[in-house]
Motif scaffolding. Structure first.
Motif, mmCIF file in Angstrom:
data_model
loop_
_atom_site.group_PDB
_atom_site.id
_atom_site.type_symbol
_atom_site.label_atom_id
_atom_site.label_comp_id
_atom_site.label_asym_id
_atom_site.label_seq_id
_atom_site.Cartn_x
_atom_site.Cartn_y
_atom_site.Cartn_z
ATOM 1 N N GLY A 155 0.791 -1.216 0.000
ATOM 2 C CA GLY A 155 0.000 0.000 0.000
ATOM 3 C C GLY A 155 0.824 1.268 0.000
ATOM 4 N N PRO B 152 3.882 10.657 -1.520
ATOM 5 C CA PRO B 152 4.163 11.158 -0.165
ATOM 6 C C PRO B 152 5.542 10.740 0.320
ATOM 7 C CG PRO B 152 2.387 9.532 -0.160
ATOM 8 C CD PRO B 152 2.675 9.837 -1.569
ATOM 9 N N PHE C 205 8.131 13.673 1.591
ATOM 10 C CA PHE C 205 8.618 13.836 2.957
ATOM 11 C C PHE C 205 10.082 13.466 3.094
ATOM 12 C CE2 PHE C 205 4.089 13.907 3.683
ATOM 13 C CZ PHE C 205 4.014 15.034 4.469
ATOM 14 N N TRP D 33 11.735 12.645 10.247
ATOM 15 C CA TRP D 33 11.518 11.713 9.132
ATOM 16 C C TRP D 33 11.160 10.331 9.662
ATOM 17 C CZ3 TRP D 33 14.273 7.325 7.410
ATOM 18 C CH2 TRP D 33 13.859 6.852 6.148
ATOM 19 N N TRP E 299 7.636 10.269 10.974
ATOM 20 C CA TRP E 299 6.651 10.229 9.890
ATOM 21 C C TRP E 299 6.641 8.845 9.241
ATOM 22 C CZ3 TRP E 299 7.762 9.117 4.816
ATOM 23 C CH2 TRP E 299 6.663 9.153 3.951
ATOM 24 N N LEU E 300 7.862 8.321 9.006
ATOM 25 C CA LEU E 300 7.983 7.036 8.313
ATOM 26 C C LEU E 300 7.256 5.941 9.080
ATOM 27 C CD1 LEU E 300 9.556 5.575 5.922
ATOM 28 C CD2 LEU E 300 11.052 4.773 7.743
ATOM 29 N N TYR F 124 3.611 6.249 8.684
ATOM 30 C CA TYR F 124 3.159 5.943 7.334
ATOM 31 C C TYR F 124 3.176 4.434 7.102
ATOM 32 C CZ TYR F 124 2.538 6.380 2.315
ATOM 33 O OH TYR F 124 2.045 6.297 1.060
ATOM 34 N N VAL F 125 4.290 3.833 7.471
ATOM 35 C CA VAL F 125 4.461 2.407 7.205
ATOM 36 C C VAL F 125 3.497 1.575 8.043
ATOM 37 C CG1 VAL F 125 6.092 0.529 7.363
ATOM 38 C CG2 VAL F 125 6.831 2.696 6.459
#
Lengths: 84, 863
Positions: free
Chosen positions: A2, A7, A11, A47, A50-51, A54-55
């Motif tokens: 996914g 994005p 980022f 980072w 955020w990562l 997101y993951v």
């Protein structure tokens, strides 16, 4: 899988810029080293944070449980109407 | 300027100062504030030092100044604080200053004495005036319409006296020929404190058996007590009695009650005359008093202009003489010898200052600054600025860094606010905090000039940059958590859709419906920034958040700890300590990486590899077969097989997982004996070799019979390699057994610590969960109530409820939760991060600086 590329690129470039590019162009001065460290750590921390977020959502193993009321409101407010 | 990464390089210097120039030189060094002097006569009593007399004179001057300041404050005269910083005056100016202060003090004392005497006089006269006025009323009563009573009393008294006379005659002891006139009542009049009246009255009654007659009247206006300056209420009294015996008794009682008695003439005409006299005297006194006060005021106003300046001067002189007392006198008495720690980079500045000092004193011989070698550890001196000093203070309160050790402060500037923000992640609360921090930073100068002595404010103000950064990072993490006062915002459009559901089905839902991630309900890519807003609305939000936040805490924590271990590498490189790198750093990294960083990798693998699916062929990668990371990790350490469902075929995430895990665990396990034994064995071997080397040399020496002259030199050279090998660890003289024990403790601490510290980072998850839940509860229980009231009453209700919600948000969620998150962050840095590399066994550099001395003096005064 996914992951969407856009994005991820945005980022990574953003925080990469803060963590890698900015430290290079910091003007010379007595505090240059400190500023570099600050920028690099900011880039890495933000980072990474955020990562992870997101993951973690990329391949959700469970879905949200919603009650009737919420589904109705979502359908109305977020513009995905229910089927007849 | 040194960098903050390591404390500044220091050196011990010997300073030879010409006696005449010493004062000026020390004064210049005090302005510079970069030199820490050592006490060279520690065994000399403070009273026997060379410049005791001068210090004492300074103390005396300071006392006088404090007296002046007290008087100035008493009169409420504003003291001029120009903020200027006068240089320390020359020693000869000290006499002028002393004379000035002496004169001022004497003048002031004289004026005060005069004023007090005048005031006392004034008080007496006022009291007398009051007595005359009040007694007038008493007498008027007597002489006016109350004549019959008076005559009655007189008659009574007469009868009584006659009776007594006859009685005494009867008894046969005529003491004296009583003149009947004496039995007419006589009286005393006076003034007494109002609160003593009841006791006074009772005493009189008892002591005189009711034979006196007391009248009293209150003086309405308060009178000033000249000795204390307090306002006191007093009463006028008049006592009628008869006979000498009673008179002495009454007078004694009056004395005992501190009543002041005044003469009061009996005749009305006399009284009137006296009152007139008193009035004129009071007026005269008033003018004199006014002039005295004017004079005092003039003196104080003149002093107030200079007093801050004088304070600075006197304190500087005192500090200089204190410092000179630390110096050693040369045998010739011509020069003073000082020893001091100085930063190597500032040596030039110090030389310049010394030169300036010599020029100012007019001495021809320049001071000599010699660098000295010393085995002692120099003090730790970190160059900080207003931004970094607060962060440095966080570590200084834990332990001053050892000399030239890696300073964690530069990294903490970001990691501290970041870890804080993980626990405090809410955009709204973060913004409040950031605004507060930004306000303090922008208004820095005016706020700093105010110099509040409110302790809590000073803590906030001192940490303004920390607060600002914590606020900013909390805003970022708040956006990622998608929490704004516990509500989410849907900026990019949620990745979850409800459009697959039919209206009919939705209406039939009784409890809840779970969207299926394997179908079109999920758009198959995540919300681009932060958490999907749908989770905020869902009932299983906590389950999802817990899984995410726990993994996040562990990932951040392990990276943080690895970072700490990495710093220890640079520390060892800097100290040239290869033994520590091989025997501690490498096994530590292996241990942490092979076990715990591997767990982080597993988390990412799970995130990437397992996805929602309903296809029977892909069930192996589906929700059902996704293994639990925790169970996998535990079984890896216990060397057990993880049970799995038959349809999943395997419990492995990738091929060959079991073999790799066995290898990793075995390698990590091997690191324990490596950490435990390698270093002591190496030290032992090195020692044996050195001892062998030494004996060889000694034999050689004794063989050549080279004499004693070279012996000390030889010792020096043979000891240096041992020092470098030992690595400043200070275990050169330690017995081997202790080295083994230390290493054992160290290893156990590290191995067990890795586990407990990893678990400790879970506080990031726990606090962040608590914070999010609290703010949600507050919204639901308070603000929601206001939002749901209908009609115009809703406006009123919301107005009130918003005030409650706002104050609770600030007091509980921002202040208390902020404090708690701050303390947890501090702990994560002090314990989990620092234990990896920080020894903190140094002592702080305390330079001789006028700035610091004046600051602490003014603070002490305010307290």
């Amino acid at each position: 899988m996914g992951a969407a590329a856009l994005p991820f690129i945005i980022f990574t470039v953003l925080w990469g810029g803060v963590g890698i590019v900015l430290p290079i162009i910091v003007p010379k001065g007595p505090n240059r080293g400190i500023i570099q460290v600050i920028l690099m750590l900011t880039g890495v921390c933000c980072w990474l944070f955020w990562l992870c977020c997101y993951v973690a959502q990329m391949n959700p193993l469970i879905g949200p449980k919603l009650d009737k009321h919420t589904i109705m409101v979502m359908a109305k407010a977020w513009g995905n109407e229910l089927k007849e | 300027m040194g960098s903050l990464f390591r404390s500044a390089e220091m050196t011990l210097c010997q300073l030879f100062l010409q006696s005449e120039a010493a004062y000026a030189c020390v004064s210049e060094l005090g302005e510079l504030g970069l030199v820490q002097f050592r006490d060279l006569n520690p065994d000399v009593n403070v009273f026997q030092r060379k410049f005791v007399n001068e210090v004492r004179r300074c103390d005396e001057m300071e006392r006088k100044l404090r007296y002046l300041e007290k008087e100035i404050k008493k009169d409420g005269i504003p003291m001029l604080d120009t903020g200027e910083n006068p240089e320390a005056p020359q020693p000869r100016e000290m006499i002028d200053l002393e004379a000035t202060f002496e004169k001022l003090e004497n003048e002031l004392r004289e004026v005060n004495q005069n004023a007090e005497a005048l005031k006392r006089n004034f008080l007496e006269l006022t009291e007398l005036k009051q007595i005359l006025r009040k007694t007038q009323v008493f007498f008027d009563e007597h002489e006016g319409g109350t004549n019959p009573t008076e005559s009655m009393t007189r008659a009574l008294i007469n009868e009584d006296s006659i009776a007594r006379q006859s009685g005494s005659v009867q008894l046969g002891f005529p003491e004296k020929n009583y003149d009947p006139e004496e039995y007419y009542p006589c009286f005393v009049a006076g003034v007494i404190l109002r609160e003593r009246i009841p006791a006074f009255e009772r005493m009189l009654w008892r002591a005189c058996r009711g034979n006196v007659f007391l009248r009293q009247a209150e003086i309405e206006t308060p009178l000033e007590d000249p000795s204390t300056g307090d306002q006191v209420y007093k009463s006028v009294f008049i006592i009628f009695f008869q006979g000498d015996q009673l008179k002495t008794r009454v007078k004694k009682i009056c004395e005992g009650f501190r009543a002041t008695l005044y003469p009061c003439p009996e005749a009305p005409a006399d009284r009137r005359e006296m009152a007139m006299g008193v009035m004129t005297r009071i007026e005269d006194l008033n003018t004199v008093l006014g002039q005295t006060q004017d004079h005092r005021h003039r003196v104080l106003v003149a002093a107030a202009k200079n007093i801050k300046n004088w304070f600075v001067k006197v304190r500087k002189i005192k500090a200089i003489y204190h410092t000179l007392n630390l110096f050693n006198l040369d045998v010739t008495q011509k020069c003073l010898i000082a020893e001091c720690w100085v930063p190597v980079l500032d040596l030039e500045n110090i030389q310049l200052a010394l030169r300036r000092g010599t020029e100012r004193s007019g001495s021809s011989v320049p001071p000599i600054l010699n660098r000295m070698d010393t085995p002692e550890d120099p003090p730790t001196y970190n160059h900080t600025n207003k931004f970094t000093s607060a962060f440095q203070a966080l570590y200084d309160s834990y332990g001053i860094a050892s000399y030239r050790e890696m300073n964690p402060t530069p990294y903490t500037i970001i990691t501290f606010p970041f870890l804080f923000a993980i626990m405090f992640g809410d955009f709204g609360h973060g913004a409040l905090m950031a605004v507060f921090g930004a306000w303090m930073v922008l208004k820095e100068k005016p706020l700093a000039a105010k110099k509040s002595d409110n302790e809590i404010w000073n803590i906030f103000f001192g940490g303004r940059y920390i607060i600002l950064l914590m606020g900013l990072f909390s805003m970022y993490t708040g956006l990622i958590y998608n929490d704004v006062f516990s509500k989410s915002v849907n900026i990019f459009g949620s990745s979850w859709k409800v459009s697959n559901l039919t209206l009919k089905y939705v209406e039939s839902i009784t409890t809840d419906h779970m969207l299926d991630p394997a179908t079109d309900d999920y758009v198959q890519y995540s919300y681009p920034f932060g958490l999907d807003p749908v989770w905020q609305l869902s009932k299983n939000k906590i389950i999802f958040l817990n899984s995410f936040k726990m993994k996040l805490s562990i990932i951040i924590g392990i990276i943080h700890m690895l970072f700490g271990v990495a710093i220890s590498y640079f520390k060892n490189v800097n100290f040239n300590n290869h033994l520590n790198i091989i025997c501690e750093f490498i096994p530590q990294v292996i241990f942490l990486t092979f076990l715990f960083f591997y767990m982080v990798l597993l988390m990412f693998i799970k995130w990437f590899m397992y996805y929602p699916t309903n296809e029977p062929t892909e069930i192996v990668y589906g929700t059902r077969c996704a293994p639990s990371i925790l169970i996998t990790f535990i079984n890896m350490v216990l060397n057990k097989r993880t049970p799995y469902e038959p349809i999943c075929e395997t419990s492995n995430m990738y091929a060959g997982q079991e073999g790799i895990q066995k290898f990793l665990f075995f390698a990590a396990f091997l690191c324990v004996p490596w950490m435990l034994l390698a270093k002591p064995i190496m030290i032992n071997r090195a020692r044996k070799a050195a001892a062998l080397h030494n004996t060889n040399h000694n034999q050689l020496h004794s063989a050549t019979e080279n004499g004693d002259a070279e012996q000390p030199m030889h010792n020096n050279t043979s000891q240096t390699p041992v020092v470098t090998q030992g690595g400043g660890g200070g275990h050169d003289e330690e017995p081997m057994s202790e080295i083994y024990i230390h290493q054992g403790i160290h290893t156990i601490e590290y191995v067990l610590g890795s586990i407990s510290h990893t678990a400790s980072y879970l506080r990031l998850w726990a606090l962040s969960l608590a914070h999010a839940q609290l703010s949600e509860v507050l919204w639901q229980m308070v603000l929601n109530k206001g939002l749901t009231v209908e009609g115009w009453a809703g406006g009123v209700a919301l107005y009130i409820i918003f005030a409650i919600w706002g104050s609770l948000t600030i007091s509980i969620l921002v202040l208390m939760e902020g404090l708690s998150a701050f303390l947890h962050t501090l702990r994560l840095h002090w314990v989990e991060f620092c234990s990896k590399f920080y020894s903190g066994a140094g002592y702080a550099f305390q330079p001789f600086s006028f700035e610091i001395i004046l600051e602490s003096a003014s603070q002490a005064k305010e307290e």
